[in-house]
Write a protein that holds these residues in place. Structure first.
Motif, PDB file in Angstrom:
ATOM      1  N   ARG A 132      86.611   2.279  58.835  1.00 35.12           N
ATOM      2  CA  ARG A 132      86.884   0.860  58.592  1.00 35.12           C
ATOM      3  C   ARG A 132      87.765   0.671  57.355  1.00 35.12           C
ATOM      4  NH1 ARG A 132      82.450  -3.634  57.514  1.00 35.12           N
ATOM      5  NH2 ARG A 132      83.694  -5.456  57.971  1.00 35.12           N
ATOM      6  N   GLN A 133      87.503   1.451  56.297  1.00 33.23           N
ATOM      7  CA  GLN A 133      88.329   1.372  55.090  1.00 33.23           C
ATOM      8  C   GLN A 133      89.727   1.920  55.371  1.00 33.23           C
ATOM      9  OE1 GLN A 133      85.747   3.589  52.462  1.00 33.23           O
ATOM     10  NE2 GLN A 133      85.250   1.734  51.309  1.00 33.23           N
ATOM     11  N   ARG A 134      89.791   3.004  56.119  1.00 34.93           N
ATOM     12  CA  ARG A 134      91.079   3.610  56.459  1.00 34.93           C
ATOM     13  C   ARG A 134      91.931   2.602  57.240  1.00 34.93           C
ATOM     14  NH1 ARG A 134      89.382   8.126  58.590  1.00 34.93           N
ATOM     15  NH2 ARG A 134      89.153   7.304  60.680  1.00 34.93           N
ATOM     16  N   ALA A 135      91.318   1.929  58.208  1.00 37.14           N
ATOM     17  CA  ALA A 135      92.055   0.950  59.017  1.00 37.14           C
ATOM     18  C   ALA A 135      92.558  -0.207  58.157  1.00 37.14           C
ATOM     19  CB  ALA A 135      91.167   0.434  60.140  1.00 37.14           C
ATOM     20  N   LEU A 136      91.762  -0.620  57.188  1.00 38.56           N
ATOM     21  CA  LEU A 136      92.160  -1.703  56.295  1.00 38.56           C
ATOM     22  C   LEU A 136      93.373  -1.286  55.460  1.00 38.56           C
ATOM     23  CD1 LEU A 136      91.352  -4.559  55.360  1.00 38.56           C
ATOM     24  CD2 LEU A 136      89.943  -3.489  53.614  1.00 38.56           C
ATOM     25  N   ILE A 137      93.348  -0.084  54.904  1.00 40.22           N
ATOM     26  CA  ILE A 137      94.487   0.414  54.117  1.00 40.22           C
ATOM     27  C   ILE A 137      95.726   0.546  54.993  1.00 40.22           C
ATOM     28  CG2 ILE A 137      95.415   2.474  52.972  1.00 40.22           C
ATOM     29  CD1 ILE A 137      92.853   2.754  51.508  1.00 40.22           C
ATOM     30  N   GLU A 138      95.565   1.072  56.189  1.00 40.15           N
ATOM     31  CA  GLU A 138      96.716   1.228  57.084  1.00 40.15           C
ATOM     32  C   GLU A 138      97.347  -0.123  57.402  1.00 40.15           C
ATOM     33  OE1 GLU A 138      94.929   3.351  60.331  1.00 40.15           O
ATOM     34  OE2 GLU A 138      95.342   5.308  59.418  1.00 40.15           O
ATOM     35  N   ASP A 139      96.505  -1.141  57.662  1.00 44.13           N
ATOM     36  CA  ASP A 139      97.054  -2.450  57.992  1.00 44.13           C
ATOM     37  C   ASP A 139      97.777  -3.092  56.809  1.00 44.13           C
ATOM     38  OD1 ASP A 139      96.278  -2.343  60.599  1.00 44.13           O
ATOM     39  OD2 ASP A 139      94.577  -3.704  60.400  1.00 44.13           O
ATOM     40  N   VAL A 140      97.187  -3.021  55.625  1.00 35.49           N
ATOM     41  CA  VAL A 140      97.771  -3.701  54.466  1.00 35.49           C
ATOM     42  C   VAL A 140      98.919  -2.891  53.864  1.00 35.49           C
ATOM     43  CG1 VAL A 140      97.306  -4.546  52.123  1.00 35.49           C
ATOM     44  CG2 VAL A 140      95.657  -4.957  53.949  1.00 35.49           C
ATOM     45  N   ARG A 141      98.704  -1.606  53.617  1.00 38.15           N
ATOM     46  CA  ARG A 141      99.689  -0.806  52.894  1.00 38.15           C
ATOM     47  C   ARG A 141     100.778  -0.193  53.781  1.00 38.15           C
ATOM     48  NH1 ARG A 141      99.363  -1.774  47.439  1.00 38.15           N
ATOM     49  NH2 ARG A 141      97.194  -2.116  46.940  1.00 38.15           N
ATOM     50  N   LEU A 142     100.458   0.057  55.048  1.00 39.59           N
ATOM     51  CA  LEU A 142     101.437   0.721  55.912  1.00 39.59           C
ATOM     52  C   LEU A 142     102.083  -0.230  56.925  1.00 39.59           C
ATOM     53  CD1 LEU A 142      99.497   4.037  56.602  1.00 39.59           C
ATOM     54  CD2 LEU A 142     101.183   3.557  54.823  1.00 39.59           C
ATOM     55  N   ARG A 143     101.297  -1.137  57.469  1.00 37.41           N
ATOM     56  CA  ARG A 143     101.841  -2.036  58.488  1.00 37.41           C
ATOM     57  C   ARG A 143     102.326  -3.356  57.899  1.00 37.41           C
ATOM     58  NH1 ARG A 143      97.255   0.167  61.089  1.00 37.41           N
ATOM     59  NH2 ARG A 143      97.916   1.736  62.580  1.00 37.41           N
ATOM     60  N   GLY A 144     102.021  -3.624  56.643  1.00 38.01           N
ATOM     61  CA  GLY A 144     102.537  -4.807  55.980  1.00 38.01           C
ATOM     62  C   GLY A 144     101.784  -6.096  56.252  1.00 38.01           C
ATOM     63  N   LEU A 145     100.567  -6.011  56.782  1.00 37.54           N
ATOM     64  CA  LEU A 145      99.786  -7.232  56.980  1.00 37.54           C
ATOM     65  C   LEU A 145      99.320  -7.755  55.624  1.00 37.54           C
ATOM     66  CD1 LEU A 145      97.456  -6.295  59.989  1.00 37.54           C
ATOM     67  CD2 LEU A 145      99.583  -7.574  60.059  1.00 37.54           C
ATOM     68  N   VAL A 184      96.482  -9.292  53.078  1.00 37.22           N
ATOM     69  CA  VAL A 184      95.070  -8.954  52.920  1.00 37.22           C
ATOM     70  C   VAL A 184      94.221  -9.883  53.797  1.00 37.22           C
ATOM     71  CG1 VAL A 184      93.139  -8.831  51.297  1.00 37.22           C
ATOM     72  CG2 VAL A 184      95.388  -8.017  50.601  1.00 37.22           C
ATOM     73  N   ALA A 185      94.610 -11.157  53.856  1.00 39.30           N
ATOM     74  CA  ALA A 185      93.852 -12.120  54.665  1.00 39.30           C
ATOM     75  C   ALA A 185      93.919 -11.756  56.149  1.00 39.30           C
ATOM     76  CB  ALA A 185      94.388 -13.528  54.445  1.00 39.30           C
ATOM     77  N   GLU A 186      95.104 -11.363  56.638  1.00 40.53           N
ATOM     78  CA  GLU A 186      95.240 -10.986  58.050  1.00 40.53           C
ATOM     79  C   GLU A 186      94.405  -9.739  58.371  1.00 40.53           C
ATOM     80  OE1 GLU A 186      99.819 -12.339  59.042  1.00 40.53           O
ATOM     81  OE2 GLU A 186      99.486 -10.495  57.909  1.00 40.53           O
ATOM     82  N   ALA A 187      94.498  -8.739  57.489  1.00 37.08           N
ATOM     83  CA  ALA A 187      93.750  -7.502  57.711  1.00 37.08           C
ATOM     84  C   ALA A 187      92.251  -7.754  57.606  1.00 37.08           C
ATOM     85  CB  ALA A 187      94.182  -6.435  56.716  1.00 37.08           C
ATOM     86  N   ALA A 188      91.846  -8.615  56.669  1.00 31.27           N
ATOM     87  CA  ALA A 188      90.427  -8.929  56.506  1.00 31.27           C
ATOM     88  C   ALA A 188      89.883  -9.564  57.784  1.00 31.27           C
ATOM     89  CB  ALA A 188      90.225  -9.865  55.323  1.00 31.27           C
ATOM     90  N   ALA A 189      90.604 -10.524  58.321  1.00 36.81           N
ATOM     91  CA  ALA A 189      90.166 -11.188  59.551  1.00 36.81           C
ATOM     92  C   ALA A 189      90.114 -10.197  60.710  1.00 36.81           C
ATOM     93  CB  ALA A 189      91.108 -12.341  59.883  1.00 36.81           C
ATOM     94  N   ARG A 190      91.085  -9.313  60.751  1.00 34.65           N
ATOM     95  CA  ARG A 190      91.158  -8.335  61.840  1.00 34.65           C
ATOM     96  C   ARG A 190      89.981  -7.359  61.831  1.00 34.65           C
ATOM     97  NH1 ARG A 190      96.370  -4.430  62.889  1.00 34.65           N
ATOM     98  NH2 ARG A 190      95.689  -3.696  64.903  1.00 34.65           N
ATOM     99  N   HIS A 191      89.475  -7.037  60.624  1.00 38.32           N
ATOM    100  CA  HIS A 191      88.425  -6.034  60.501  1.00 38.32           C
ATOM    101  C   HIS A 191      87.063  -6.611  60.118  1.00 38.32           C
ATOM    102  CE1 HIS A 191      91.256  -2.811  61.134  1.00 38.32           C
ATOM    103  NE2 HIS A 191      92.073  -3.407  60.290  1.00 38.32           N
ATOM    104  N   GLY A 192      86.951  -7.940  60.132  1.00 34.25           N
ATOM    105  CA  GLY A 192      85.655  -8.562  59.887  1.00 34.25           C
ATOM    106  C   GLY A 192      85.221  -8.583  58.431  1.00 34.25           C
ATOM    107  N   TYR A 193      86.178  -8.585  57.505  1.00 34.77           N
ATOM    108  CA  TYR A 193      85.884  -8.698  56.082  1.00 34.77           C
ATOM    109  C   TYR A 193      86.190 -10.121  55.632  1.00 34.77           C
ATOM    110  CZ  TYR A 193      86.122  -3.566  55.202  1.00 34.77           C
ATOM    111  OH  TYR A 193      85.921  -2.209  55.159  1.00 34.77           O
ATOM    112  N   SER A 194      85.557 -10.542  54.548  1.00 37.63           N
ATOM    113  CA  SER A 194      86.048 -11.737  53.862  1.00 37.63           C
ATOM    114  C   SER A 194      87.251 -11.262  53.045  1.00 37.63           C
ATOM    115  CB  SER A 194      84.972 -12.326  52.950  1.00 37.63           C
ATOM    116  OG  SER A 194      84.722 -11.449  51.860  1.00 37.63           O
TER     117      SER A 194
END
Length: 189
Positions: free
Chosen positions: A131-144, A146-156
């Motif tokens: 779950r942490q790896r996916a969050l880093i990949e979305d924000v740091r590698l795919r350019g989403l 933080v809010a978009e990645a948080a919603a995608r992975h069920g984080y606030s």
């Protein structure tokens, strides 16, 4: 590897192994990616784009035995496309220019180094929970965001920020040189 690269490489491998349908699909899909590549780079609005697509597909077919199965397919295919474009422009006697803002478009989607980089990055990120790896990949590698990645992975949003910070801190702690390593390299100089 990107989904497109994985898909096209799979088709290429199956085509090389004798799957005629996979080969046809590979050429059709590669052609669909080549058309905009050529159209954006031609001076005449892309009138010759279809000819260049066909020339490139013929070259891919003719040179398929030279492709290394361990390398990315798209970088190999787009290298052929670039050479076909350069040959075409030389025959036309024109030298292409592009605004500096568009310079990123002149670079292939994938390079040989990308494969090694993706492999190394995958090994580094494998230390983290999925779950942490996916969050880093979305924000740091795919350019989403933080809010978009948080919603995608069920984080606030705040929990995503904390998770990103802790994950990166953990990776830095794991890969940063130890004080002993830093001291020994200074002694060698």
């Amino acid at each position: 590897m990107t989904d497109r690269e994985t898909h096209l490489k799979s088709l290429m491998l199956r085509g090389l192994d004798g799957d005629a349908l996979a080969w046809r699909v590979l050429l059709t899909e590669t052609g669909a990616h080549l058309r905009p590549f050529f159209t954006r780079r031609l001076f005449d609005g892309g009138a010759d784009a279809e000819d260049l697509v066909q020339e490139t597909l013929i070259a891919i077919h003719a040179k398929r035995a030279t492709w290394d199965r361990h390398q990315a397919f798209t970088s190999w295919a787009f290298a052929i496309a670039r050479y076909k474009l350069i040959d075409h422009l030389r025959r036309q006697g024109r030298r292409p220019t592009a605004p500096l803002e568009d310079a990123a478009e002149l670079i292939a989607d994938h390079t040989v180094e990308d494969g090694a980089t993706h492999h190394d990055l995958g090994r580094c990120l494998s230390l983290l929970p999925a779950r942490q790896r996916a969050l880093i990949e979305d924000v740091r590698l795919r350019g989403l965001s933080v809010a978009e990645a948080a919603a995608r992975h069920g984080y606030s949003v705040s929990a995503a920020k904390v998770s990103l910070h802790r994950s990166l801190k953990s990776l830095i702690a794991h890969y940063a040189p130890t004080p002993l390593d830093v001291g020994s390299s200074a002694d060698e100089d």
